[in-house]
Design a protein around this motif. Sequence first.
Motif, PDB file in Angstrom:
ATOM      1  N   ASP A  94      11.992  14.497   0.461  1.00  0.00           N
ATOM      2  CA  ASP A  94      13.182  14.306  -0.365  1.00  0.00           C
ATOM      3  C   ASP A  94      12.881  14.490  -1.850  1.00  0.00           C
ATOM      4  OD1 ASP A  94      14.496  13.816   2.014  1.00  0.00           O
ATOM      5  OD2 ASP A  94      14.699  11.645   1.691  1.00  0.00           O
ATOM      6  N   GLU A  95      11.623  14.248  -2.231  1.00  0.00           N
ATOM      7  CA  GLU A  95      11.201  14.424  -3.632  1.00  0.00           C
ATOM      8  C   GLU A  95      10.620  15.818  -3.879  1.00  0.00           C
ATOM      9  OE1 GLU A  95       8.692  11.107  -4.704  1.00  0.00           O
ATOM     10  OE2 GLU A  95      10.141   9.689  -3.879  1.00  0.00           O
ATOM     11  N   LYS A  96      10.829  16.720  -2.934  1.00  0.00           N
ATOM     12  CA  LYS A  96      10.460  18.142  -3.062  1.00  0.00           C
ATOM     13  C   LYS A  96       8.953  18.393  -3.116  1.00  0.00           C
ATOM     14  CE  LYS A  96      14.865  19.287  -3.532  1.00  0.00           C
ATOM     15  NZ  LYS A  96      15.595  18.573  -2.514  1.00  0.00           N
ATOM     16  N   VAL A  97       8.169  17.532  -2.478  1.00  0.00           N
ATOM     17  CA  VAL A  97       6.734  17.771  -2.357  1.00  0.00           C
ATOM     18  C   VAL A  97       6.535  18.768  -1.212  1.00  0.00           C
ATOM     19  CG1 VAL A  97       4.489  16.734  -1.811  1.00  0.00           C
ATOM     20  CG2 VAL A  97       6.127  15.497  -3.268  1.00  0.00           C
ATOM     21  N   HIS A  98       5.771  19.817  -1.477  1.00  0.00           N
ATOM     22  CA  HIS A  98       5.548  20.888  -0.493  1.00  0.00           C
ATOM     23  C   HIS A  98       4.270  20.559   0.303  1.00  0.00           C
ATOM     24  CE1 HIS A  98       6.123  24.820   1.184  1.00  0.00           C
ATOM     25  NE2 HIS A  98       4.948  25.243   0.775  1.00  0.00           N
ATOM     26  N   PHE A  99       4.427  19.928   1.463  1.00  0.00           N
ATOM     27  CA  PHE A  99       3.285  19.427   2.226  1.00  0.00           C
ATOM     28  C   PHE A  99       3.499  19.641   3.717  1.00  0.00           C
ATOM     29  CE2 PHE A  99       6.397  16.176   2.684  1.00  0.00           C
ATOM     30  CZ  PHE A  99       6.164  15.617   3.926  1.00  0.00           C
ATOM     31  N   LYS A 100       2.391  19.530   4.447  1.00  0.00           N
ATOM     32  CA  LYS A 100       2.399  19.346   5.903  1.00  0.00           C
ATOM     33  C   LYS A 100       1.407  18.231   6.186  1.00  0.00           C
ATOM     34  CE  LYS A 100       4.030  23.672   7.602  1.00  0.00           C
ATOM     35  NZ  LYS A 100       4.792  23.792   8.811  1.00  0.00           N
ATOM     36  N   TRP A 101       1.807  17.332   7.067  1.00  0.00           N
ATOM     37  CA  TRP A 101       0.984  16.170   7.400  1.00  0.00           C
ATOM     38  C   TRP A 101       0.599  16.283   8.869  1.00  0.00           C
ATOM     39  CZ3 TRP A 101       2.370  11.002   4.739  1.00  0.00           C
ATOM     40  CH2 TRP A 101       1.398  10.028   5.006  1.00  0.00           C
ATOM     41  N   PHE A 102      -0.701  16.331   9.132  1.00  0.00           N
ATOM     42  CA  PHE A 102      -1.218  16.500  10.480  1.00  0.00           C
ATOM     43  C   PHE A 102      -1.848  15.196  10.956  1.00  0.00           C
ATOM     44  CE2 PHE A 102      -1.220  20.599   8.410  1.00  0.00           C
ATOM     45  CZ  PHE A 102      -0.546  21.382   9.338  1.00  0.00           C
ATOM     46  N   ALA A 103      -1.366  14.711  12.099  1.00  0.00           N
ATOM     47  CA  ALA A 103      -1.885  13.482  12.696  1.00  0.00           C
ATOM     48  C   ALA A 103      -2.709  13.843  13.924  1.00  0.00           C
ATOM     49  CB  ALA A 103      -0.731  12.561  13.072  1.00  0.00           C
ATOM     50  N   ALA A 112       3.899   6.923  -0.414  1.00  0.00           N
ATOM     51  CA  ALA A 112       4.440   8.191  -0.934  1.00  0.00           C
ATOM     52  C   ALA A 112       4.084   8.360  -2.409  1.00  0.00           C
ATOM     53  CB  ALA A 112       5.953   8.245  -0.730  1.00  0.00           C
ATOM     54  N   ARG A 113       4.136   7.275  -3.173  1.00  0.00           N
ATOM     55  CA  ARG A 113       3.798   7.348  -4.601  1.00  0.00           C
ATOM     56  C   ARG A 113       2.344   7.772  -4.798  1.00  0.00           C
ATOM     57  NH1 ARG A 113       0.739   4.747  -7.750  1.00  0.00           N
ATOM     58  NH2 ARG A 113       0.421   3.043  -6.289  1.00  0.00           N
ATOM     59  N   CYS A 114       1.430   7.171  -4.040  1.00  0.00           N
ATOM     60  CA  CYS A 114       0.008   7.523  -4.165  1.00  0.00           C
ATOM     61  C   CYS A 114      -0.229   8.992  -3.805  1.00  0.00           C
ATOM     62  CB  CYS A 114      -0.839   6.625  -3.270  1.00  0.00           C
ATOM     63  SG  CYS A 114      -1.002   4.923  -3.843  1.00  0.00           S
ATOM     64  N   ILE A 115       0.383   9.429  -2.723  1.00  0.00           N
ATOM     65  CA  ILE A 115       0.221  10.823  -2.300  1.00  0.00           C
ATOM     66  C   ILE A 115       0.788  11.759  -3.360  1.00  0.00           C
ATOM     67  CG2 ILE A 115       0.964  12.551  -0.602  1.00  0.00           C
ATOM     68  CD1 ILE A 115       0.859  10.201   1.483  1.00  0.00           C
ATOM     69  N   LYS A 116       1.959  11.432  -3.876  1.00  0.00           N
ATOM     70  CA  LYS A 116       2.600  12.281  -4.888  1.00  0.00           C
ATOM     71  C   LYS A 116       1.763  12.304  -6.175  1.00  0.00           C
ATOM     72  CE  LYS A 116       7.023  13.285  -7.015  1.00  0.00           C
ATOM     73  NZ  LYS A 116       8.402  12.840  -7.231  1.00  0.00           N
ATOM     74  N   ASP A 117       1.158  11.172  -6.541  1.00  0.00           N
ATOM     75  CA  ASP A 117       0.281  11.137  -7.728  1.00  0.00           C
ATOM     76  C   ASP A 117      -0.846  12.165  -7.584  1.00  0.00           C
ATOM     77  OD1 ASP A 117       1.776   9.137  -8.901  1.00  0.00           O
ATOM     78  OD2 ASP A 117       0.309   7.541  -8.540  1.00  0.00           O
ATOM     79  N   ILE A 118      -1.436  12.240  -6.418  1.00  0.00           N
ATOM     80  CA  ILE A 118      -2.534  13.190  -6.191  1.00  0.00           C
ATOM     81  C   ILE A 118      -1.999  14.621  -6.131  1.00  0.00           C
ATOM     82  CG2 ILE A 118      -4.264  13.930  -4.503  1.00  0.00           C
ATOM     83  CD1 ILE A 118      -4.726  10.874  -4.022  1.00  0.00           C
ATOM     84  N   TYR A 119      -0.855  14.794  -5.493  1.00  0.00           N
ATOM     85  CA  TYR A 119      -0.225  16.117  -5.376  1.00  0.00           C
ATOM     86  C   TYR A 119       0.099  16.694  -6.758  1.00  0.00           C
ATOM     87  CZ  TYR A 119       3.466  19.513  -4.237  1.00  0.00           C
ATOM     88  OH  TYR A 119       4.247  20.636  -4.147  1.00  0.00           O
ATOM     89  N   LEU A 120       0.637  15.853  -7.638  1.00  0.00           N
ATOM     90  CA  LEU A 120       1.084  16.322  -8.956  1.00  0.00           C
ATOM     91  C   LEU A 120      -0.015  16.358 -10.007  1.00  0.00           C
ATOM     92  CD1 LEU A 120       4.523  14.488  -9.253  1.00  0.00           C
ATOM     93  CD2 LEU A 120       4.120  16.922  -8.768  1.00  0.00           C
ATOM     94  N   ASN A 121      -1.145  15.716  -9.718  1.00  0.00           N
ATOM     95  CA  ASN A 121      -2.177  15.563 -10.740  1.00  0.00           C
ATOM     96  C   ASN A 121      -3.520  16.107 -10.244  1.00  0.00           C
ATOM     97  OD1 ASN A 121      -3.946  14.691 -12.719  1.00  0.00           O
ATOM     98  ND2 ASN A 121      -3.011  12.666 -12.905  1.00  0.00           N
ATOM     99  N   PRO A 122      -3.747  17.422 -10.411  1.00  0.00           N
ATOM    100  CA  PRO A 122      -5.019  18.013  -9.954  1.00  0.00           C
ATOM    101  C   PRO A 122      -6.238  17.388 -10.627  1.00  0.00           C
ATOM    102  CG  PRO A 122      -3.446  19.721 -10.597  1.00  0.00           C
ATOM    103  CD  PRO A 122      -2.838  18.403 -10.958  1.00  0.00           C
ATOM    104  N   GLU A 123      -6.078  16.900 -11.864  1.00  0.00           N
ATOM    105  CA  GLU A 123      -7.205  16.264 -12.558  1.00  0.00           C
ATOM    106  C   GLU A 123      -7.595  14.963 -11.859  1.00  0.00           C
ATOM    107  OE1 GLU A 123      -4.321  17.114 -14.327  1.00  0.00           O
ATOM    108  OE2 GLU A 123      -5.111  19.023 -15.059  1.00  0.00           O
TER     109      GLU A 123
END
Length: 190
Positions: free
Chosen positions: A50-59, A153-164
Amino acid sequence: MINLESILKKSTEFYPKELKKSVFNIVTVGRLTEQKGYDISIKAAKRLRDEKVHFKWFAIGNGKDRRKLEKLIRKFNLSDRFILLGRRNNPYPYIKECDLFVLPSRHEGYSVALVEARALEKCIVTSNFPANMEQIKDGKNGLISKLNDEDLARCIKDIYLNPELKSKLEKNVIQEKINFDDQINKLDEI
């Protein structure tokens, strides 16, 4: 004891065809049970989509809750984003090649999956209970999430948006030496 040499060797046996370089690949390994927090992961995946993160999650894993989780995946229309791969004889190439390893467990003992992800020098997000926090220090060698879908979701998005940030966490994991002597000493202290 975990054979780190074997993990490293097995991690190079193949490249997982499911993982595409054009998408942010998340991997979780564990039994499909309530304990492992897959329901929280699926809800977090909905937030990310919903926040437009382009991902696939494999379990990777099987378990008694598979049908319940498949129903939740369908309910949130995530069939193309949250993929239950089932059991894999060799999960290490998936861990090695993913962008992020996530372990959202509600509880468990000392996590072998975290050791394996650290051995493969992965960026990690895990839940905030004591056994996980023995291995992962928030902001140093991974991120610690509260045990809810919003914070995960916030933690994952932080890593997704912040390559540094991702790079810093990975560098710190690489610099760590997994030392089972330290772990045995901790057990001896108990």
